[in-house]
Design a protein around this motif. Structure first.
Motif, PDB file in Angstrom:
ATOM      1  N   ARG A  73       0.956  -1.185   0.066  1.00 46.35           N
ATOM      2  CA  ARG A  73       0.155   0.029  -0.001  1.00 46.35           C
ATOM      3  C   ARG A  73       0.759   1.095   0.098  1.00 46.35           C
ATOM      4  N   GLY A  74       0.599   2.228  -0.681  1.00 46.84           N
ATOM      5  CA  GLY A  74       1.446   3.500  -0.612  1.00 46.84           C
ATOM      6  C   GLY A  74       0.791   4.627  -1.489  1.00 46.84           C
ATOM      7  N   TYR A  75       1.646   5.683  -1.361  1.00 49.18           N
ATOM      8  CA  TYR A  75       1.239   6.898  -2.171  1.00 49.18           C
ATOM      9  C   TYR A  75       2.368   7.025  -3.063  1.00 49.18           C
ATOM     10  N   SER A  76       1.989   7.767  -4.086  1.00 51.77           N
ATOM     11  CA  SER A  76       3.044   7.984  -5.230  1.00 51.77           C
ATOM     12  C   SER A  76       2.430   9.140  -6.197  1.00 51.77           C
ATOM     13  N   GLY A  77       3.468   9.911  -6.781  1.00 54.74           N
ATOM     14  CA  GLY A  77       2.808  11.139  -7.590  1.00 54.74           C
ATOM     15  C   GLY A  77       3.774  11.590  -8.536  1.00 54.74           C
ATOM     16  N   THR A  78       3.395  12.324  -9.492  1.00 52.76           N
ATOM     17  CA  THR A  78       4.087  12.889 -10.846  1.00 52.76           C
ATOM     18  C   THR A  78       3.838  14.147 -10.786  1.00 52.76           C
ATOM     19  N   ASP A  79       4.946  14.965 -11.100  1.00 55.50           N
ATOM     20  CA  ASP A  79       4.638  16.698 -11.503  1.00 55.50           C
ATOM     21  C   ASP A  79       5.277  16.471 -12.889  1.00 55.50           C
ATOM     22  N   ARG A  80       4.539  17.247 -13.579  1.00 49.23           N
ATOM     23  CA  ARG A  80       5.076  17.240 -15.006  1.00 49.23           C
ATOM     24  C   ARG A  80       4.749  18.606 -15.724  1.00 49.23           C
ATOM     25  N   MET A  81       5.594  19.236 -16.670  1.00 48.86           N
ATOM     26  CA  MET A  81       5.183  20.344 -17.183  1.00 48.86           C
ATOM     27  C   MET A  81       5.502  20.131 -18.806  1.00 48.86           C
TER      28      MET A  81
END
Length: 298
Positions: A73-81
């Motif tokens: 179980r977990g959180y992840s993410g992405t920042d993109r331009m």
């Protein structure tokens, strides 16, 4: 295997991967792995993962059993331009300038990911029977926030947010038998594969703030500076209009059965040359579509 071979599926493109699941070793084993981690984008400390596996052989090592369970179980993410460019006349010269740019913030929460495998094998000096099973399911949530700055037509600032839920399930079962007799190797297998991709909830909305950008003829500056040129009046809800509201759901399910039989014989023609003669037939059934391949010599 990077290239198609005579003893593989007829529709192979770019190669194949032969996944062989681990069997029980001669000595009993019991392993437990636990771990946790920190994600900087979501600023979350709750990312646990637990793996438990055990294996043992019985009846003078004739029968082996290996099983594994996993939970994550977990959180992840992405920042993109992203940025698009167009060729314009700036100061009497052709120049590539920014046409539009977007900022994307994607947060992913993997609620549950559960996996399990079971391998039972029977091995003697001339015969081997192996029954392999693999199961995996993942339930995740995605939230995507996006800001788009564009100057095509009117100079606009578009904000959107999308919520998604996705469940993926995979199940594989395979029974394989190998037998050696009089210099021949006979092997046969029966396999079942099932996959499901359920996308029950997808909701999104986008709103447009017209005239939020300064009235610049050309965006002759780097994309990272585009948000700085947004109107100083800030984000004005009263000046916004609803651009798009959507709700969607998708469902995909597939199941495949396959069988295979091979005969292999090794013999020498001379002292410096050997040939491996292999004959086999395959039969596959998928989604009521039948596909047979002919016997081959490899």
């Amino acid at each position: 295997t990077k290239s198609a071979m005579a003893d593989q599926e007829a529709d192979v493109l770019g190669g194949t991967v032969n996944l062989i699941m681990k069997e029980a070793p001669e000595k009993p084993i019991l392993n437990i792995l636990t771990q946790n981690g920190y994600n900087t984008l979501s600023e979350s400390y709750m990312n646990p993962k637990v793996i438990l596996n055990a294996g043992k052989r019985f009846y003078h090592n004739l029968i082996g059993v290996f099983a594994q369970l996993s939970f994550e179980r977990g959180y992840s993410g992405t920042d993109r331009m992203d940025a698009n460019y167009s060729e314009e006349i700036v100061g009497g010269r052709k120049k590539m300038v920014v046409e539009s740019m977007s900022l994307n913030d994607i947060d992913t929460f993997m609620k549950d990911r559960v996996g399990a495998s079971l391998v039972v094998d029977y091995s003697t000096s001339t015969t081997k029977v192996k029954f392999s099973n693999f199961f995996s399911t993942k339930d995740s949530r995605n939230t995507t926030r996006q800001a788009i700055y564009q100057k095509s037509g009117s100079i606009d600032n578009i904000h959107s947010i999308n919520f998604e839920r996705n469940n993926i399930t995979v199940l594989n079962n395979a029974l394989k038998i190998e037998h050696y007799i009089s210099g021949y190797k006979l092997d046969a297998s029966v396999a079942h594969a099932y996959s499901k991709n359920d996308y029950p909830d997808g909701v999104g909305i986008s709103i447009e703030d017209r005239g939020a950008m300064e009235d610049l003829a050309f965006w002759d500056f780097p994309p990272v500076e585009v948000p700085k040129h947004a109107s100083s009046r800030g984000y004005n809800l009263n000046g916004c209009v609803a651009r798009n509201i959507n709700k969607e759901f998708k469902y995909n399910e597939s199941r495949q059965y396959s069988t295979q039989f091979n005969i292999q014989k090794k013999f020498s023609i001379t002292d410096w040359l050997a040939i491996d003669l292999k004959m086999g037939g395959k039969y596959k059934h998928q989604s009521k579509k039948f596909d047979k391949t002919f016997y081959t010599i490899h």
